[in-house]
Every structure is written in C-alpha cells, then in structure tokens.
Design an enzyme around this catalytic site. Structure first.
Site, PDB file in Angstrom:
ATOM      1  CB  CYS A   1     109.700  50.913  59.081  1.00  0.00           C
ATOM      2  SG  CYS A   1     111.425  51.086  58.627  1.00  0.00           S
TER       3      CYS A   1
ATOM      4  CB  CYS B   1     109.263  47.546  57.313  1.00  0.00           C
ATOM      5  SG  CYS B   1     110.722  47.924  56.277  1.00  0.00           S
TER       6      CYS B   1
ATOM      7  CG  ASP C   1      66.449  49.000  57.421  1.00  0.00           C
ATOM      8  OD1 ASP C   1      66.294  49.997  56.709  1.00  0.00           O
ATOM      9  OD2 ASP C   1      66.702  47.860  56.983  1.00  0.00           O
TER      10      ASP C   1
END
Length: 490
Positions: free
Chosen positions: A34, A38, A439
């Site tokens: 699972c 679950c 940048d």
C-alpha cells in the site's frame, strides 16, 4: 526509502500523504502493498515491511492494494533530484529506455557495465532494471485498460509486453485482477477515447501553486510548438514512435492530461516527460520548510506555498532556447524560436488545430541558414557551437545526463556563460539546486527584500537554501510583475 523504519511506521499510522511515493508498505499477513496514506486500518507494526519502490514490493511477492492504488502515486522526489548513477538510471527507466534499448542500452547511456548498474539499483531501490521496467509496464497497461476501449491484445503490445500471456500474468500478479476485470471495474466504455487519444490524471504532492508554473510555460510559448488555449497549456512532443500532442490543465488535486500519440507504446515516455515538465514529483513541503527558515523568503512561502520549477520535455530544446533568450525579452526569444521551428521543424498534425511543428533537433538546426537565425554574430556563433556539440555527442543533456559533466561541457563552449548553464541545469536537467545569482530579476527581487544584490553576496546568503535554490529562484521571480508569474486568461 527512509532508513528509519520507525518513521515509516509512524507515517503509515498517520496515513500521511506526504510520504506517498517515497516508499510502499508491505503487509505480511495479506501479501498486499500500500501507499503510506492508504485509508485502510493500518496493520500492526510487526506485520509491516517497507520497500523503496513498487517494483521491489512486487519482486518480493506482494500485490498492489485495490483500495489505495499505490502504483498511481507521484514518483519519489529522490530519483528526481539525485545526481548519482541511481538517480540517472531511474530517470532513464521512467523515460522507457529499458523497454526500447534493453538493460545494455541503459548501461551504455550511463557509462557503466550492466553488472554495475544492476548492483547499484538493487542496493538502492531493491530491484534491478528489468523489474523496475516491468512494474512500469504494468502501470502503463492499467492506464490503457481503464482509459481506452482498445482491444486488450493491442493494450498488451502498446504497454511494451512481448506477448499477451506475459501481459495477463503480470497484471494478475501485480493487481490481483485480470485485465478484463480491471476494465469492467473502471467502466472504460463511459470514458473511452478514439485510438491514440488518452485522458489521464497526473497526481502530485500538495500543495501545488500553478500560477508561475503554467504562467511561465504560457508566457514563453513558441508559436506553432506551444500554446495556451481554453485554460490548458498545449504543446507538441517528440517521442520515439512519432510526434505527439499534449494538453495539460491544472485541476485542483491533479493535473488533467490529454494525449494524442502516434504510437501508444510512447505513453510511458510521454507521461514521464509531462511530469518532468511540471515538476510533479517534487516534495513541496520539504522545499518550503527549508526556504521558510529565511525571514526574507518566509512571507513569500506562506503566501503561495508549493511553487514548482517550470522545466522542459526536452533538455536539448531548452538549451537552444536558453541561448536564444540571452539578453532579450521572453517575447523576442519566442519569436526567434518560432522562426527556427518554421524553418526546420518537423510538421505535425494537431487534431485540435493550432500546433504545427515539433521543435527542431540540434542536427536539424545545424543546417539553418544565417538569414533564418537573424541573431547577433556572437549569439549566432554560440548557437551553432551548441547544436554542433550536442549533435556530435560532446554535450549530453538527456534524462540520464551527468549534471556536473553537462555543466563543464556547456561552459567550455564559446558564448555560453554561467546564466545559460544554470538555466539549462534548472529547467532542462532538473537540478533542484541550480541558481541564477546574476539574473536581473533575481537581483532586483533580492534588493527589494533586503538581501544581498551582488551575485557573490547573494550566493553566500543562499547557501542556507540548499539543496533547493532553484525553488528559491521561483519565489524571487514571483515578486515581479511579469506574465510568467500568473495564469493567462482562459
């Protein structure tokens, strides 16, 4: 997988969805595996065992839970951001390399022997490349069974199985149901599509902030190759079996994905590339937890948690577009790219209209005439140097690329500087720690927030953001008023 078994058990008892994809839980008493979240009553810890992948659980004889469908979770963030041979191998397997080229082809792409690759994978993820590819084929088969009305014989071969018998055996072993039973439960007839058209749901770990993710893709879209239409980002895909077209739409707890494929065998590769494009295997809570420790970033994280890094379906394409975008606006870069697509891009058929070309390959771009480039001489030389190096194999940018080697090779090319290299690393190679301190948008945002604005000072300050500096860039960019930061009008 987290080596702390107690922590895994606590995640299962809490049904914590943050750990879905990080590991699966085997229940010894039932033979079922699972996802951690679950909804069933958690088993006693003595009955639990943990596996780093579904493939490892399947290899140990466990079958998938029908209730929580652990095969449909987001992928592990570890394979997305790890730069070692295991991370590179997992990205290549997700892209379908084992199905196309075998384990030998995978090993050759990685520069290791078959034996070394198998040893590394078994040690780290509990399964070898064939078992991992088998688990992936099983999930592809389930998608086709449940979302199309293709004859099951065609599904078997489209999913990559060598025979119908192997297809039936694997589906029964993994899902404890026959292909026909899966189809009947899914009521495929009510949602089926024409052959080649598929409607899928791409899961992710919440939260996901779609504005900068889809906004960036829409604002930088190359006409003819990409578009924003009716609330969805659409683009063409270059796939092993032929061209494809995808539409991706944010839809609350998932991303809706509509695919038109030339060859259904390309479904696995197409899904992997779409997930990579949207950074859907990220762990946003882990990222935001680190970034929020910085007082300057904390308000940004609280206001819009779950920002993803807008990436690319093809790092070679992204590298070309990064060079075209040097020192120009996003609109100008898109115009240059569209001109190249018209000149040498392969024509495609878009059933919905609007998209006309695949983005050209580096080999095709080597043949572009100077008049079609219309670039300054220095940038034209940089572009020609890049596409030649990629076409000749001197620069490797595929899903299994070595990020450090790619950075070194790119920096050695004329006209390729740190900004271009880190842009390719961030958006093309998926490096979560790629950083752009020089940048302009990053520097303006840093100064506005009271952070060091010089590249050196900002780099030193950003050491605390590691290994998630690429996500910090998204938060910094989002402080500006630019179309990349918002969803376009539907």
């Amino acid at each position: 997988m987290d080596d702390d078994l107690d922590r895994c058990a606590r995640a299962v008892r809490a049904r914590d969805p943050r750990f879905d994809g990080w590991f699966v839980t085997g229940v010894r008493s039932t033979g079922i595996y699972c996802r951690p979240s679950c909804p069933a009553v958690p088993p006693h810890p003595d009955r639990m065992c943990f596996f780093p992948t579904a493939a490892a659980a399947q290899q140990a004889g466990f079958r998938a839970c029908k209730r929580c469908r652990p095969d449909a979770t987001p992928g592990s963030p570890a394979w997305d951001h790890r730069a070692d041979v295991v991370g590179r191998a997992m990205r290549l397997i997700a892209d379908g390399v084992v199905d196309r080229d075998g384990v030998g082809g995978l090993a050759a792409r990685l520069g290791f022997s078959v034996r070394q690759v198998q040893r590394h994978l078994r040690a780290e993820v509990g399964a070898g490349p064939l078992a991992l590819a088998r688990a992936q084929r099983a999930q592809t088969a389930r998608v086709l069974v449940e979302t199309t009305d293709l004859p099951l014989t065609e599904v078997a071969f489209a999913a990559g199985f060598g025979s119908v018998r192997a297809f039936n055996d694997v589906v029964r072993a993994v899902f404890a149901s026959s292909p026909g039973e899966l189809r009947r439960r899914a009521h495929a007839g009510s949602t089926s599509s024409a052959p080649g058209a598929l409607a899928l749901r791409l899961p992710f770990r919440a939260p996901l902030h779609p504005d900068n993710l889809f906004g960036h893709l829409a604002a930088t879209a190359v006409p003819g190759v990409e578009e924003w239409r009716d609330g969805a980002y659409r683009r063409t895909l270059r796939l092993p079996g032929g061209p494809g077209v995808v539409a991706l739409r944010p839809a609350g707890d998932h991303v809706a994905c509509a695919l038109h494929l030339t060859e259904l065998r390309d479904l696995t590769a197409a899904i992997a590339r779409c997930r990579r494009l949207l950074d859907l295997d990220a762990d946003p809570q882990a990222v935001d937890e680190v970034l929020a420790t910085d007082p300057a970033l904390a308000p940004l994280v609280r206001a819009a948690p779950g920002r993803r890094v807008p990436r690319s379906v093809d790092a070679e394409e992204l590298a070309v577009r990064a060079v075209l975008g040097q020192q120009v606006s996003t609109a100008a870069a898109a115009t240059h790219a569209a001109r190249l697509a018209v000149a040498v891009g392969e024509p495609v058929h878009d059933p919905a209209g609007g998209l006309t070309r695949l983005f050209p390959t580096p080999a095709a771009l080597r043949e572009v005439a100077d008049e079609d480039l219309r670039l300054p001489a220095s940038r034209r030389a940089a572009l020609r140097g890049l596409v030649t190096a990629v076409a000749e194999g001197r620069v490797e940018l595929g899903p299994g690329a070595d990020r450090a080697a790619a950075r070194t090779a790119l920096l050695a090319l004329p006209g390729i500087g740190p900004w271009t290299v880190e842009t390719v690393a961030m958006r093309g190679l998926g490096d979560p720690d790629a950083f752009l301190p020089g940048d302009l948008g990053v520097r303006v945002a840093a100064e506005r927030l009271g952070l060091p604005a010089s590249p050196g000072g900002l780099t030193r300050h950003a050491a605390a953001w590691r290994p998630w500096r690429a996500y910090a860039v998204q938060y910094l960019w989002a402080t500006g008023d630019h179309p990349v930061n918002r969803l376009p009008a539907a």
